[in-house]
Design a protein around this motif. Structure first.
Motif, short mmCIF file in Angstrom:
data_model
loop_
_atom_site.label_atom_id
_atom_site.label_comp_id
_atom_site.label_asym_id
_atom_site.label_seq_id
_atom_site.Cartn_x
_atom_site.Cartn_y
_atom_site.Cartn_z
N VAL A 1 0.85 -1.19 0.00
CA VAL A 1 0.00 0.00 0.00
C VAL A 1 0.88 1.24 0.00
CG1 VAL A 1 -1.81 1.25 1.24
CG2 VAL A 1 -1.80 -1.25 1.23
N HIS A 2 0.55 2.22 -0.82
CA HIS A 2 1.34 3.45 -0.90
C HIS A 2 1.12 4.32 0.34
CE1 HIS A 2 2.60 3.81 -5.39
NE2 HIS A 2 2.73 2.58 -4.94
N ASP A 3 2.06 5.24 0.55
CA ASP A 3 2.04 6.07 1.75
C ASP A 3 0.78 6.92 1.86
OD1 ASP A 3 4.47 5.08 2.53
OD2 ASP A 3 5.64 6.73 1.67
N ILE A 4 0.22 7.34 0.74
CA ILE A 4 -0.97 8.19 0.78
C ILE A 4 -2.14 7.47 1.42
CG2 ILE A 4 -1.75 7.48 -1.52
CD1 ILE A 4 -2.71 10.35 -1.93
N ARG B 1 -9.39 -7.02 2.85
CA ARG B 1 -10.20 -7.60 3.90
C ARG B 1 -10.16 -6.75 5.16
NH1 ARG B 1 -8.24 -13.96 3.80
NH2 ARG B 1 -8.85 -14.44 1.63
N ASP B 2 -11.22 -6.86 5.94
CA ASP B 2 -11.22 -6.33 7.30
C ASP B 2 -10.58 -7.39 8.19
OD1 ASP B 2 -11.68 -5.14 9.72
OD2 ASP B 2 -13.78 -5.78 9.81
N GLY B 3 -9.32 -7.18 8.56
CA GLY B 3 -8.57 -8.21 9.25
C GLY B 3 -8.03 -9.22 8.26
N THR B 4 -8.07 -10.48 8.62
CA THR B 4 -7.57 -11.54 7.74
C THR B 4 -8.62 -12.58 7.41
OG1 THR B 4 -6.78 -12.79 9.67
CG2 THR B 4 -5.22 -11.27 8.64
N SER B 5 -9.83 -12.40 7.91
CA SER B 5 -10.86 -13.41 7.70
C SER B 5 -11.37 -13.38 6.26
CB SER B 5 -12.04 -13.19 8.65
OG SER B 5 -13.11 -14.08 8.35
N TYR C 1 -10.33 0.13 11.68
CA TYR C 1 -10.17 -1.07 10.87
C TYR C 1 -8.69 -1.33 10.61
CZ TYR C 1 -15.17 -0.89 9.86
OH TYR C 1 -16.54 -0.88 9.97
N ALA C 2 -8.32 -2.60 10.70
CA ALA C 2 -7.01 -3.08 10.24
C ALA C 2 -7.25 -3.81 8.93
CB ALA C 2 -6.38 -4.01 11.28
N LEU C 3 -6.91 -3.17 7.83
CA LEU C 3 -7.20 -3.69 6.50
C LEU C 3 -6.00 -4.46 5.97
CD1 LEU C 3 -9.01 -0.61 4.93
CD2 LEU C 3 -10.01 -2.57 6.12
N THR C 4 -6.29 -5.60 5.37
CA THR C 4 -5.27 -6.45 4.77
C THR C 4 -5.45 -6.47 3.26
OG1 THR C 4 -5.18 -7.87 6.73
CG2 THR C 4 -4.29 -8.76 4.69
N ASP D 1 -0.27 -7.14 2.76
CA ASP D 1 0.20 -5.93 3.44
C ASP D 1 -0.94 -5.43 4.31
OD1 ASP D 1 1.75 -3.85 4.24
OD2 ASP D 1 1.62 -2.71 2.38
N VAL D 2 -0.61 -4.88 5.48
CA VAL D 2 -1.61 -4.48 6.47
C VAL D 2 -1.44 -3.00 6.79
CG1 VAL D 2 -2.54 -4.91 8.78
CG2 VAL D 2 -1.61 -6.82 7.44
#
Length: 212
Positions: free
Chosen positions: A50-53, A98-102, A131-134, A147-148
């Protein structure tokens, strides 16, 4: 910088000689990806990050969240025989966010045929929150990279609702405040003369002019 502990754990740290980059990060365990053990940062020939922006934490206000990511692949494109007998080069990259890894909480899914930088908009259907997006990439050979990053979605949504209610009132009151009619004493004198018949002789209570 690689630091090993007596318990067998290995930590990678940023240094001036090797600046931070998502492809150099090992997300979990002894390998960078959860599914394969032969892809280590830039020593791998492919990956996704994922880019810095989009990586920097921010509170996104709205229905959709824009995500900018890059599919990294320096391998020569594979060749597959076509119906005409000639070899045509093809690529395949399955990307999920994804929201998480599920696998049950997939927010975005799309197949790409070329590496490069892409910006996609996804709809977060789980409501406001953190949210922790994967971002997950699966190649045609079944190799997985991810990448998270973290975002907030409509955390301060009440501020947006306040502006939606307050701004129309300001716009409606602005013409009333700026374009008021200016009243002078001359206008009041003229109005008084007109009410008295224009001649200066007033009308009494019973409707009889003074002096009659």
């Amino acid at each position: 910088l690689v630091v090993a502990t007596s318990s067998g754990q290995i930590f990678t740290m940023e240094s001036d000689a090797v600046p931070y980059h998502p492809l150099n990060v090992w997300n979990t365990g002894d390998v960078r990806s959860r599914m394969n053990a032969h892809a280590q940062g830039y020593s791998s020939s492919q990956g996704i990050f994922v880019h810095d922006i989009s990586r920097q934490y921010r509170d996104v206000l709205g229905m959709v969240v824009p995500i900018t990511f890059e599919i990294f692949d320096v391998r020569p494109a594979p060749s597959s025989p076509s119906s005409s007998g000639n070899n045509t080069k093809t690529r395949s990259y399955d990307v999920e966010i994804r929201d998480g890894t599920s696998p049950k909480r997939v927010l975005f899914s799309k197949k790409y045929t070329q590496p490069g930088v892409y910006t996609e908009k996804m709809y977060v259907r789980y409501g406001p929150g953190y949210y922790a997006l994967t971002v997950r990439l699966t190649t045609a050979n079944g190799i997985v990279y991810d990448d998270v990053f973290h975002i907030g979605h409509n955390i301060k949504h009440m501020e947006g609702l306040s502006w939606m209610l307050f701004l129309p009132l300001v716009l409606a009151a602005f013409p009333l405040l700026c374009f008021q009619k200016k009243v002078s004493w001359d206008d009041e004198d003229d109005d008084g003369k007109n009410m008295n018949g224009g001649g200066g002789r007033g009308v009494g209570i019973l409707g009889v002019r003074d002096g009659e």
